[in-house]
Design a protein around this motif. Sequence first.
Motif, PDB file in Angstrom:
ATOM      1  N   THR A 172       0.832  -1.196   0.000  1.00 53.35           N
ATOM      2  CA  THR A 172       0.000   0.000   0.000  1.00 53.35           C
ATOM      3  C   THR A 172       0.867   1.248   0.000  1.00 53.35           C
TER       4      THR A 172
ATOM      5  N   CYS B 279     -13.155   5.686  -6.347  1.00 56.02           N
ATOM      6  CA  CYS B 279     -12.217   4.559  -6.396  1.00 56.02           C
ATOM      7  C   CYS B 279     -12.310   3.835  -7.740  1.00 56.02           C
TER       8      CYS B 279
ATOM      9  N   LEU C  44      -6.359  -4.719  -7.205  1.00 54.82           N
ATOM     10  CA  LEU C  44      -5.677  -3.430  -7.104  1.00 54.82           C
ATOM     11  C   LEU C  44      -6.737  -2.349  -6.987  1.00 54.82           C
ATOM     12  N   LYS C  45      -6.542  -1.464  -6.011  1.00 60.27           N
ATOM     13  CA  LYS C  45      -7.503  -0.402  -5.753  1.00 60.27           C
ATOM     14  C   LYS C  45      -6.789   0.931  -5.764  1.00 60.27           C
ATOM     15  N   MET C  46      -7.330   1.906  -6.492  1.00 54.89           N
ATOM     16  CA  MET C  46      -6.792   3.261  -6.488  1.00 54.89           C
ATOM     17  C   MET C  46      -7.875   4.240  -6.058  1.00 54.89           C
TER      18      MET C  46
ATOM     19  N   LEU D  53      -4.163  11.141  -7.852  1.00 53.45           N
ATOM     20  CA  LEU D  53      -4.134   9.868  -7.142  1.00 53.45           C
ATOM     21  C   LEU D  53      -3.853  10.137  -5.664  1.00 53.45           C
TER      22      LEU D  53
ATOM     23  N   VAL E 118      -2.882   3.978  -3.388  1.00 54.00           N
ATOM     24  CA  VAL E 118      -2.941   2.741  -4.160  1.00 54.00           C
ATOM     25  C   VAL E 118      -2.753   1.584  -3.193  1.00 54.00           C
ATOM     26  N   HIS E 119      -3.611   0.560  -3.337  1.00 46.46           N
ATOM     27  CA  HIS E 119      -3.633  -0.543  -2.383  1.00 46.46           C
ATOM     28  C   HIS E 119      -3.803  -1.851  -3.164  1.00 46.46           C
TER      29      HIS E 119
ATOM     30  N   VAL F  68       3.352  -1.992  -6.550  1.00 44.98           N
ATOM     31  CA  VAL F  68       2.998  -0.758  -5.851  1.00 44.98           C
ATOM     32  C   VAL F  68       3.872   0.421  -6.256  1.00 44.98           C
TER      33      VAL F  68
ATOM     34  N   GLY G 253       2.346   3.063  -8.599  1.00 42.93           N
ATOM     35  CA  GLY G 253       1.477   3.990  -7.896  1.00 42.93           C
ATOM     36  C   GLY G 253       2.242   4.956  -7.020  1.00 42.93           C
TER      37      GLY G 253
ATOM     38  N   TYR H 293      -3.412  -1.529 -13.442  1.00 38.19           N
ATOM     39  CA  TYR H 293      -3.489  -0.075 -13.229  1.00 38.19           C
ATOM     40  C   TYR H 293      -4.396   0.568 -14.272  1.00 38.19           C
TER      41      TYR H 293
END
Length: 474
Positions: free
Chosen positions: A356, A373, A394-396, A405, A408-409, A419, A422, A449
């Motif tokens: 993260t 998100c 993947l979460k942004m 941004l 980013v996780h 990671v 991000g 991404y």
Amino acid sequence: MQSFDLVVIGSGPAGRRAAIQAAKLEKKVLVVEKGSRVGGVSVHTGTIPSKTLRETALNLTGWRERGFYGRAYRVKQEISADDLRRRLLITLDHEVDVLEHQFARNRVQQMRGTATFVDANTIDVTKDDGEVLRIQSRSTLLAVGTKPYRPSHIPFDNSSIIDSDEILEIKELPRSMIVIGAGVIGIEYATIFSALDTQVTVVEPRDSMLDFIDKEIVEDFTYQLRDRNMKLIFGQTVESVEKLDGKARVILKNGRCLTAEMVLFAAGRVGATDKLNLAACGLEADNRGRLKVNPETFQTAVPSIYAAGDVVGFPSLASTSMEQGRIAARHAVGAPAQDPPQFFPYGIYAVPEISTCGLTEEEVIQRGIPYECGIAHFRETSRGHIMGLDTGMLKMIFSLKTRRLLGVHIVGEGATELVHIGQAVLNLKGTLEYFVENTFNYPTLAEAYKIAGLDAWNRMGELKVEKVEPRAAE
């Protein structure tokens, strides 16, 4: 009595980076290390051993190929503790050799022994043979690291009831294990042994785990662990731990009784400051042996003494410890130092990995930032399908006002590598458009991404970006 510009106590990530940085500034530097070999906890009992153990376990079990060949697939049918240790020893020898060469090339002097303060600028080093050498230092950096917390009511025996250092010395792989503590170390070892087909139960007094990680990522991670039959017991404290005919019994406060071949106690670590005689130099550690420092310079309450690495507390990462050591060394010898970057990546080398960088969704909400998100699942990428991945995401998180941004996780295969894309965009203040308009190699997991960016784009639409300076939080 020898005199040095900088004396570094400890040769882990913070200590070695600090020593080399000061040496490159043409300062006379001494590293004092109480262990028989340089490298500190990171090389010998912490970061490198646990990650080597993880990689060996995944390779020998064929874990990454089970999506195609089934759960019964194995590269090696009978895996022993010696199989795991063999690769570990090769890796450790390489790490020590590289570090010794770096010290020699930069003319960093070394001394083996235990350091204790006489006063703020005088240190006694006691060698293994009892000889005591007194040294003078204009500045001192404490990079002594941490050691496992071992409460007196836990009957450690280095066999069936062990701590996170002793787990590297086990003679046989247990068929069942209870891990007390769902922090980073406990979860990493719990999931590694689960991948080795050990029946694992995790006990954690808090109602959740890894609270500093984005909640949605933790929920996905928790689902994956329970899906492979790991038992997670939250909100329960341990009343007692007992030895039981070669096994161990854990009794919880609610009366529940758990039995396993091995208990791993991984409920925290304490700073290794107890033998430094801090009182002689005017310092005092907290109840967990940690030192308080200025977060920008890493200077303690005593002007000539600095501290960096795990001994100063969170985030307790090898990567951040290295940067802390470098910055501390520059301040200690009077050289200019830039501020550390706003965002750094946090990696948890569990199975699966979690990484993260930036703000979590909970932090964004707390700061009152309008956001949206974007999410991508690894199974949506061609590379994920090729690799047989049916999990991983993947979460942004993006600001609605500036489209920048915010965080980013990632949970899943290769998260700690992915990671960094991000991280770069975060620190360069990049926006959603970077992910939508740029080309990623195909097929790769990094394509997630693009997928997550398009997901956010579809949710946000082509909103007009306000021409205002973003707030500090953004």
